[in-house]
Motif scaffolding. Sequence first.
Motif, PDB file in Angstrom:
ATOM      1  N   SER A   5     -25.241   2.049 -22.214  1.00 47.55           N
ATOM      2  CA  SER A   5     -23.985   2.393 -21.556  1.00 47.55           C
ATOM      3  C   SER A   5     -23.324   3.536 -22.326  1.00 47.55           C
ATOM      4  O   SER A   5     -23.376   3.595 -23.540  1.00 47.55           O
ATOM      5  CB  SER A   5     -23.062   1.186 -21.502  1.00 47.55           C
ATOM      6  N   THR A   6     -22.723   4.419 -21.585  1.00 48.33           N
ATOM      7  CA  THR A   6     -22.023   5.519 -22.234  1.00 48.33           C
ATOM      8  C   THR A   6     -20.705   4.993 -22.787  1.00 48.33           C
ATOM      9  O   THR A   6     -20.065   4.145 -22.164  1.00 48.33           O
ATOM     10  CB  THR A   6     -21.746   6.665 -21.246  1.00 48.33           C
ATOM     11  N   PRO A   7     -20.294   5.475 -23.956  1.00 41.44           N
ATOM     12  CA  PRO A   7     -19.049   4.972 -24.515  1.00 41.44           C
ATOM     13  C   PRO A   7     -17.864   5.385 -23.649  1.00 41.44           C
ATOM     14  O   PRO A   7     -17.816   6.491 -23.134  1.00 41.44           O
ATOM     15  CB  PRO A   7     -18.971   5.629 -25.896  1.00 41.44           C
ATOM     16  N   ARG A   8     -16.935   4.461 -23.485  1.00 43.59           N
ATOM     17  CA  ARG A   8     -15.745   4.745 -22.680  1.00 43.59           C
ATOM     18  C   ARG A   8     -14.797   5.605 -23.499  1.00 43.59           C
ATOM     19  O   ARG A   8     -14.635   5.417 -24.691  1.00 43.59           O
ATOM     20  CB  ARG A   8     -15.082   3.449 -22.271  1.00 43.59           C
ATOM     21  N   THR A   9     -14.176   6.548 -22.821  1.00 42.60           N
ATOM     22  CA  THR A   9     -13.234   7.430 -23.510  1.00 42.60           C
ATOM     23  C   THR A   9     -11.917   7.459 -22.754  1.00 42.60           C
ATOM     24  O   THR A   9     -11.836   7.075 -21.597  1.00 42.60           O
ATOM     25  CB  THR A   9     -13.777   8.868 -23.616  1.00 42.60           C
ATOM     26  N   ARG A  10     -10.892   7.938 -23.447  1.00 43.78           N
ATOM     27  CA  ARG A  10      -9.593   8.141 -22.832  1.00 43.78           C
ATOM     28  C   ARG A  10      -9.027   9.446 -23.369  1.00 43.78           C
ATOM     29  O   ARG A  10      -9.482   9.961 -24.370  1.00 43.78           O
ATOM     30  CB  ARG A  10      -8.656   6.986 -23.117  1.00 43.78           C
ATOM     31  N   LYS A  11      -8.032   9.980 -22.670  1.00 45.85           N
ATOM     32  CA  LYS A  11      -7.408  11.228 -23.106  1.00 45.85           C
ATOM     33  C   LYS A  11      -6.515  10.975 -24.319  1.00 45.85           C
ATOM     34  O   LYS A  11      -5.919   9.915 -24.446  1.00 45.85           O
ATOM     35  CB  LYS A  11      -6.577  11.830 -21.981  1.00 45.85           C
ATOM     36  N   ALA A  12      -6.421  11.977 -25.179  1.00 44.61           N
ATOM     37  CA  ALA A  12      -5.575  11.854 -26.372  1.00 44.61           C
ATOM     38  C   ALA A  12      -4.100  11.836 -25.998  1.00 44.61           C
ATOM     39  O   ALA A  12      -3.281  11.253 -26.698  1.00 44.61           O
ATOM     40  CB  ALA A  12      -5.863  12.991 -27.337  1.00 44.61           C
ATOM     41  N   GLY A  13      -3.735  12.468 -24.898  1.00 46.05           N
ATOM     42  CA  GLY A  13      -2.356  12.443 -24.411  1.00 46.05           C
ATOM     43  C   GLY A  13      -1.382  13.135 -25.337  1.00 46.05           C
ATOM     44  O   GLY A  13      -1.582  14.267 -25.743  1.00 46.05           O
ATOM     45  N   VAL A  79     -11.023  10.663 -26.595  1.00 48.25           N
ATOM     46  CA  VAL A  79     -11.096   9.771 -27.737  1.00 48.25           C
ATOM     47  C   VAL A  79     -11.859   8.525 -27.307  1.00 48.25           C
ATOM     48  O   VAL A  79     -11.542   7.940 -26.272  1.00 48.25           O
ATOM     49  CB  VAL A  79      -9.673   9.385 -28.210  1.00 48.25           C
ATOM     50  N   PRO A  80     -12.875   8.118 -28.083  1.00 51.34           N
ATOM     51  CA  PRO A  80     -13.602   6.902 -27.693  1.00 51.34           C
ATOM     52  C   PRO A  80     -12.705   5.672 -27.796  1.00 51.34           C
ATOM     53  O   PRO A  80     -11.931   5.535 -28.736  1.00 51.34           O
ATOM     54  CB  PRO A  80     -14.765   6.821 -28.686  1.00 51.34           C
ATOM     55  N   GLU A  81     -12.829   4.809 -26.799  1.00 52.53           N
ATOM     56  CA  GLU A  81     -12.050   3.562 -26.803  1.00 52.53           C
ATOM     57  C   GLU A  81     -12.708   2.558 -27.731  1.00 52.53           C
ATOM     58  O   GLU A  81     -13.931   2.484 -27.831  1.00 52.53           O
ATOM     59  CB  GLU A  81     -11.969   2.974 -25.398  1.00 52.53           C
ATOM     60  N   GLU A  82     -11.885   1.788 -28.397  1.00 50.05           N
ATOM     61  CA  GLU A  82     -12.392   0.720 -29.260  1.00 50.05           C
ATOM     62  C   GLU A  82     -12.818  -0.451 -28.385  1.00 50.05           C
ATOM     63  O   GLU A  82     -12.116  -0.810 -27.443  1.00 50.05           O
ATOM     64  CB  GLU A  82     -11.304   0.266 -30.233  1.00 50.05           C
ATOM     65  N   PRO A  83     -13.944  -1.044 -28.688  1.00 48.01           N
ATOM     66  CA  PRO A  83     -14.343  -2.221 -27.904  1.00 48.01           C
ATOM     67  C   PRO A  83     -13.375  -3.373 -28.153  1.00 48.01           C
ATOM     68  O   PRO A  83     -12.961  -3.620 -29.273  1.00 48.01           O
ATOM     69  CB  PRO A  83     -15.741  -2.557 -28.413  1.00 48.01           C
ATOM     70  N   THR A  84     -13.017  -4.067 -27.086  1.00 45.77           N
ATOM     71  CA  THR A  84     -12.053  -5.159 -27.217  1.00 45.77           C
ATOM     72  C   THR A  84     -12.717  -6.527 -27.298  1.00 45.77           C
ATOM     73  O   THR A  84     -12.076  -7.498 -27.652  1.00 45.77           O
ATOM     74  CB  THR A  84     -11.092  -5.163 -26.014  1.00 45.77           C
ATOM     75  N   ASP A  85     -13.992  -6.584 -26.995  1.00 48.79           N
ATOM     76  CA  ASP A  85     -14.671  -7.884 -26.997  1.00 48.79           C
ATOM     77  C   ASP A  85     -15.616  -8.018 -28.198  1.00 48.79           C
ATOM     78  O   ASP A  85     -16.753  -8.404 -28.054  1.00 48.79           O
ATOM     79  CB  ASP A  85     -15.428  -8.088 -25.685  1.00 48.79           C
ATOM     80  N   VAL A  86     -15.138  -7.722 -29.398  1.00 46.28           N
ATOM     81  CA  VAL A  86     -15.937  -7.865 -30.607  1.00 46.28           C
ATOM     82  C   VAL A  86     -15.856  -9.320 -31.042  1.00 46.28           C
ATOM     83  O   VAL A  86     -14.770  -9.847 -31.275  1.00 46.28           O
ATOM     84  CB  VAL A  86     -15.410  -6.930 -31.725  1.00 46.28           C
ATOM     85  N   PRO A  87     -17.008  -9.984 -31.177  1.00 45.49           N
ATOM     86  CA  PRO A  87     -16.986 -11.422 -31.478  1.00 45.49           C
ATOM     87  C   PRO A  87     -16.727 -11.715 -32.959  1.00 45.49           C
ATOM     88  O   PRO A  87     -17.533 -11.393 -33.816  1.00 45.49           O
ATOM     89  CB  PRO A  87     -18.372 -11.891 -31.065  1.00 45.49           C
ATOM     90  N   ASN A  88     -15.591 -12.299 -33.272  1.00 48.77           N
ATOM     91  CA  ASN A  88     -15.233 -12.870 -34.573  1.00 48.77           C
ATOM     92  C   ASN A  88     -15.583 -12.002 -35.774  1.00 48.77           C
ATOM     93  O   ASN A  88     -16.237 -12.454 -36.703  1.00 48.77           O
ATOM     94  CB  ASN A  88     -15.898 -14.243 -34.736  1.00 48.77           C
TER      95      ASN A  88
END
Length: 97
Positions: A5-13, A79-88
Motif C-alpha cells: 500500500s502506498t503511504p497516506r499523505t496529507r498537506k502541510a497546510g 507529509v506522511p500520515e502516522e499510522p493510528t493502528d499500531v498495536p501496543n
Amino acid sequence: MATESTPRTRKAGAFDIRLIIALLTGVYGIVLTIMGAAFTDDADMTKAAGVNINLWAGIALLIFTALFVLWAVLRPIRVPEEPTDVPNEPTDGTTAE
C-alpha cells in the motif's frame, strides 16, 4: 498475492514555510506600497535619485508574495500520515517483551 500500500499523505497546510514567508513579505509589501504611494515627498524622491523606491520595493514584494502563495497552492508539501493502528508499542523508547 501481497500488495504494497502506498503511504497516506496529507498537506502541510499552515505549517508550510512558503506560506509563512509569503505572510511576512506580504505585510512588508503592503506597508512599503502604502508608504510609497501616500507618504513620499519630494525630499525623499531627491534622496533616492528620483525613484519612489518604497513604492517599487513594495510592489516587488507583493509580486514575490503572490508567486510564493501560487507555488504553495499548486505544489503543496505532502507529509506522511502516522499510522493510528499500531498495536501496543510503548512510547517511552523501551521495547515490548
